[in-house]
Design an enzyme around this catalytic site. Sequence first.
Site, PDB file in Angstrom:
ATOM      1  N   ARG A 181     -11.493  -4.954  -3.617  1.00  0.00           N
ATOM      2  CA  ARG A 181     -12.233  -3.693  -3.740  1.00  0.00           C
ATOM      3  C   ARG A 181     -11.294  -2.539  -4.109  1.00  0.00           C
ATOM      4  O   ARG A 181     -11.384  -1.447  -3.571  1.00  0.00           O
ATOM      5  CB  ARG A 181     -13.006  -3.403  -2.451  1.00  0.00           C
ATOM      6  N   HIS A 231     -12.798  -1.134  -8.298  1.00  0.00           N
ATOM      7  CA  HIS A 231     -14.000  -0.288  -8.355  1.00  0.00           C
ATOM      8  C   HIS A 231     -13.693   1.179  -8.032  1.00  0.00           C
ATOM      9  O   HIS A 231     -14.550   2.045  -8.201  1.00  0.00           O
ATOM     10  CB  HIS A 231     -15.107  -0.841  -7.453  1.00  0.00           C
ATOM     11  N   GLY A 239       4.457   1.700  -1.887  1.00  0.00           N
ATOM     12  CA  GLY A 239       4.652   2.037  -3.289  1.00  0.00           C
ATOM     13  C   GLY A 239       3.398   2.579  -3.918  1.00  0.00           C
ATOM     14  O   GLY A 239       2.469   3.022  -3.233  1.00  0.00           O
ATOM     15  N   ASP A 240       3.343   2.503  -5.248  1.00  0.00           N
ATOM     16  CA  ASP A 240       2.263   3.067  -6.041  1.00  0.00           C
ATOM     17  C   ASP A 240       1.767   1.995  -7.005  1.00  0.00           C
ATOM     18  O   ASP A 240       2.544   1.450  -7.800  1.00  0.00           O
ATOM     19  CB  ASP A 240       2.785   4.283  -6.809  1.00  0.00           C
ATOM     20  N   ASP A 293       0.871  -1.175   0.000  1.00  0.00           N
ATOM     21  CA  ASP A 293       0.000   0.000   0.000  1.00  0.00           C
ATOM     22  C   ASP A 293       0.906   1.222   0.000  1.00  0.00           C
ATOM     23  O   ASP A 293       2.118   1.100  -0.225  1.00  0.00           O
ATOM     24  CB  ASP A 293      -0.948  -0.009   1.208  1.00  0.00           C
TER      25      ASP A 293
END
Length: 528
Positions: A432, A435, A416-417, A391
Amino acid sequence: MNHGMITQESLGGALDAADEQRVLRMARLAGDGREGPYGLRFDHAGLLVFPASAERALEALEGAGLPVVRTLESVVVRERLRHRYPGESLEVLIAHLDAGDGRTLEVFLAEGCPDGVADDERFHERETHLAFEAGVGRLGVLEALRADGHVPDGGGFNPHEGPDGRSVFYFRADGGDRLEIVKAGRAAAELGRHLGGGERRRMLALLTGAWQTQALRTAAELGIADALAGRSLDLDDLAAATGCPPERLGRLLRYLEQLDVVARRAGRFGLTPLGATLARDAPSSLHGVALLYGGLFYGSFGELPGAVRTGTSGFELCYGAAPFAHLDAHPADAAVFQRAMSDQCSDVFDAVAEHLDLDGVETVTDLGGGMGTLIGRVLDHEPRLRGVLFDTPATVAAAGEGLRARFGDRITTVGGDLFASVPGGDLLMLSRILHDWDDTDCARILVRCRAAMRSGDRLAVIERLLPASPGDRSLATAWDVHMMVNNTGGRERTLAEFMDLLADAGFVLAGPPVELPLDVHLLTAVAR
């Protein structure tokens, strides 16, 4: 007449299996007889069925021991269906069947009804009822039923019922059971009041839904649910525990009692099983969800009209920044958000851990896994596994200490990204996440996942699926509007839409979706 002898086989397939079961159940109820409310006379049991051929269905019912006394044209049910499903050509026939001892089973036959309409009506049991006859001067029972909590649920006048026609008043009880009161003749004034009052009452209940949200948020925020967890208190003690004036707290508690959140016994208040979910430390707590939906997201939903008109999220219109940018800049809001994300998926995460295909898997990587609730459930479920939580750097820094205390060197945290690069693993999870983004950004995320995986590695996608038919009921429909308000480009998707996204990124679905609690589904895809 022994209706225990009626079987699905004796109906010869004239009705489908769902309707056969409903006919048999209601025939037994009609034959048993019932004492009516307030001394009213039992009139009939009724239900709506959807045969391909009404004629064949009636022949089968006759052969199964339910003689047809008479048939007539439906007016009330037909008009209700036409109003609820505009554009559909719907005709309904009423058949009165002899259920024995002078009792009647009233079957409404909607021949050739579209599958979506039939499924929706069956699911909500909109035309499954017990009917009682009100005699001359007995319509005061309508007011008594309303006072006892029965909600008006439609009705009308059928001129084909008897020499003077019959007025029909439907009610639905709090538990969902449907009741019909019938009276000979046209009771125009009472019907006008009943039909108008029912729709107005229902609309008022919908319009005051925001008040319920705030009452529930208050019960969580003021610690009412925490103070009552596992015990009961009188008003003064609860007021002292929450720091609230007793008179004002009592008014709120009266509303919470009506919402079935608290119960009052001998002057003391306690939590109901429903209310217990608002306590912070409850096993299935929704405390964080109450704070988020009644706080940050409550404000953004006020901008729903602008979100629909402009294409900008309601969150940005309300707070001046995209959701994740706002959370990065407001740690307190971010903490509530993370708590809510963990709370609302507690049961879902347990089910994910049970249904994941872990054959040959040594390392599971949770991408965008927040505070590590899901990866923790998976590692608890399968002690041989190693886990990776990925995350933002700030999120994994907050989560890391607690996870390492639980799992030691079995867990690794990586900041990180998602759009730059992600860590690999035998099984990657996106719970999730998709979405939150539009199709272009979802494609970028999935391409990053595929780049980190070997051929044959698995990807688990946990999302709500929009129903393939727009008329089908699902929590995903409400959450789709929620995503429009609280994400930039976010939306829920159908299974077909997810399959297209996965295929374009180099994945193939490994099997049918697995149904999880709260209308969530687990999709497992394999890297090609």
